[in-house]
Design an enzyme around this catalytic site. Structure first.
Site, PDB file in Angstrom:
ATOM      1  N   SER A 122       0.839  -1.204   0.000  1.00  0.00           N
ATOM      2  CA  SER A 122       0.000   0.000   0.000  1.00  0.00           C
ATOM      3  C   SER A 122       0.877   1.257   0.000  1.00  0.00           C
ATOM      4  CB  SER A 122      -0.940   0.010   1.209  1.00  0.00           C
ATOM      5  OG  SER A 122      -0.231  -0.254   2.401  1.00  0.00           O
ATOM      6  N   GLU A 134      -8.836  -9.850   4.578  1.00  0.00           N
ATOM      7  CA  GLU A 134      -9.197  -8.467   4.236  1.00  0.00           C
ATOM      8  C   GLU A 134     -10.602  -8.389   3.661  1.00  0.00           C
ATOM      9  OE1 GLU A 134      -6.369  -6.386   1.745  1.00  0.00           O
ATOM     10  OE2 GLU A 134      -7.589  -4.553   1.752  1.00  0.00           O
TER      11      GLU A 134
HETATM   12  O1  KIV Z   1      -0.304  -3.430   1.655  1.00  0.00           O
HETATM   13  C1  KIV Z   1      -1.053  -3.361   2.640  1.00  0.00           C
HETATM   14  O2  KIV Z   1      -1.112  -2.344   3.344  1.00  0.00           O
HETATM   15  C2  KIV Z   1      -1.890  -4.496   2.943  1.00  0.00           C
HETATM   16  C3  KIV Z   1      -3.049  -4.268   3.871  1.00  0.00           C
HETATM   17  C4  KIV Z   1      -4.179  -5.151   3.555  1.00  0.00           C
HETATM   18  C5  KIV Z   1      -2.667  -4.371   5.296  1.00  0.00           C
HETATM   19  O3  KIV Z   1      -1.652  -5.572   2.465  1.00  0.00           O
END
Ligand code: KIV
Length: 270
Positions: free
Chosen positions: A44, A181
């Site tokens: 992310s 998720e």
């Molecule tokens: O990349 C990210 O932040 C994730 C979230 C689902 C925690 O994989």
């Protein structure tokens, strides 16, 4: 701070685990100071920090660099590196090299991959090589081109059953925990009950072993916030206040004030 082994044996009577993302040293230090159990250097980082539209363009070098920053700022936190799109899953040997780099060169204690049928054997091979694995099922943002959106998953019995089956396969392959998720809370409850390893929910309701969120959602730094997230601070408006204050004082010739500079004679330069 818990180790991978502590997380693996987390039981229903233990307090819920806390899990947040971090991408830089100061944020990681704040999470460690607060006693957050697990820090994920999430892909992310692509949309929250690097200006990409999705997580897909994030590279292995980028995750490695951010993982290194988080590890250097923490002494004992459990730091997990999130493997970017196309860095695993196609070729197992190449994937092991990419994942191993996060531990060997950057100091992470584990990796996470967005999981599917293609990551079961990989999980086993990684664990055989001493690379602990957190699996990730439910919404997998790296599949956005296939699914078309980032909405809730497991909304029909077939998909819920597939996720449960994959969860069991990853547990059997040696994963030490499972991130779930954006799935219905009742589905997450059944998956949690069927597994021995702990489940961390991000948008998966209360019946899991721990709760996770993306740090920018928690701090109020993002444009778009998923429906399950909760904002606990307003860092964006604090940033705006600070930047405006600097600009105003420079324009008004209030900064720098006398205590922000020195005047001293420099021999030969008068
Ligand atoms: O990349 C990210 O932040 C994730 C979230 C689902 C925690 O994989």
């Amino acid at each position: 701070m818990p180790t991978v082994a502590d997380i693996r044996t987390h039981g229903p009577d233990d307090p819920p685990l806390t899990f947040l993302t971090a991408y830089d040293a100061p944020t990681a230090a704040a999470l460690e100071e607060a006693g957050i159990d697990i820090i994920l250097v999430g892909d992310s980082v692509g949309n929250t920090m690097l200006g990409y539209d999705s997580t897909l363009p994030v590279t292995v070098d980028e995750i490695a660099s951010h993982t290194g920053a988080v590890v250097r700022a923490t002494d004992e936190s459990l730091v997990i590196a999130d493997m970017p799109f196309m860095s695993y899953g196609a070729d197992v040997d190449e994937a092991i090299q990419h994942c191993g780099r996060m531990l060997k060169e950057e100091g992470a204690q584990a990796i996470k991959h967005e999981s599917g049928p293609h990551t079961v054997e990989l999980t086993e091979r990684l664990v055989d090589n001493g690379i602990p694995v957190m699996a990730h099922l439910g919404l997998n943002p790296q599949r956005v081109n296939e699914t078309g959106d980032l909405t809730r998953r497991a909304t029909d019995a077939e998909e819920a059953a597939q996720i449960l089956e994959l969860a069991k396969q990853h547990e059997a392959a040696g994963a030490f925990s499972l991130l779930l998720e954006h799935i219905p809370a009742n589905v997450a409850k059944i998956i949690d009950e069927e597994l021995d390893i702990p489940t961390i929910g991000i948008g998966a309701g209360p019946h899991v072993s721990g709760q996770g969120l993306i740090i920018t959602d928690v701090l109020g730094m993002g444009d778009w916030v998923p429906p399950f997230a909760k904002q606990y601070a307003d860092v964006q408006s604090e940033m705006e206040k600070g930047i405006e204050g600097f600009k105003r004082e420079v324009r008004n010739e209030e900064y720098p004030a006398e205590d922000h500079y020195v005047e001293e004679s420099v021999e030969g330069f008068e």
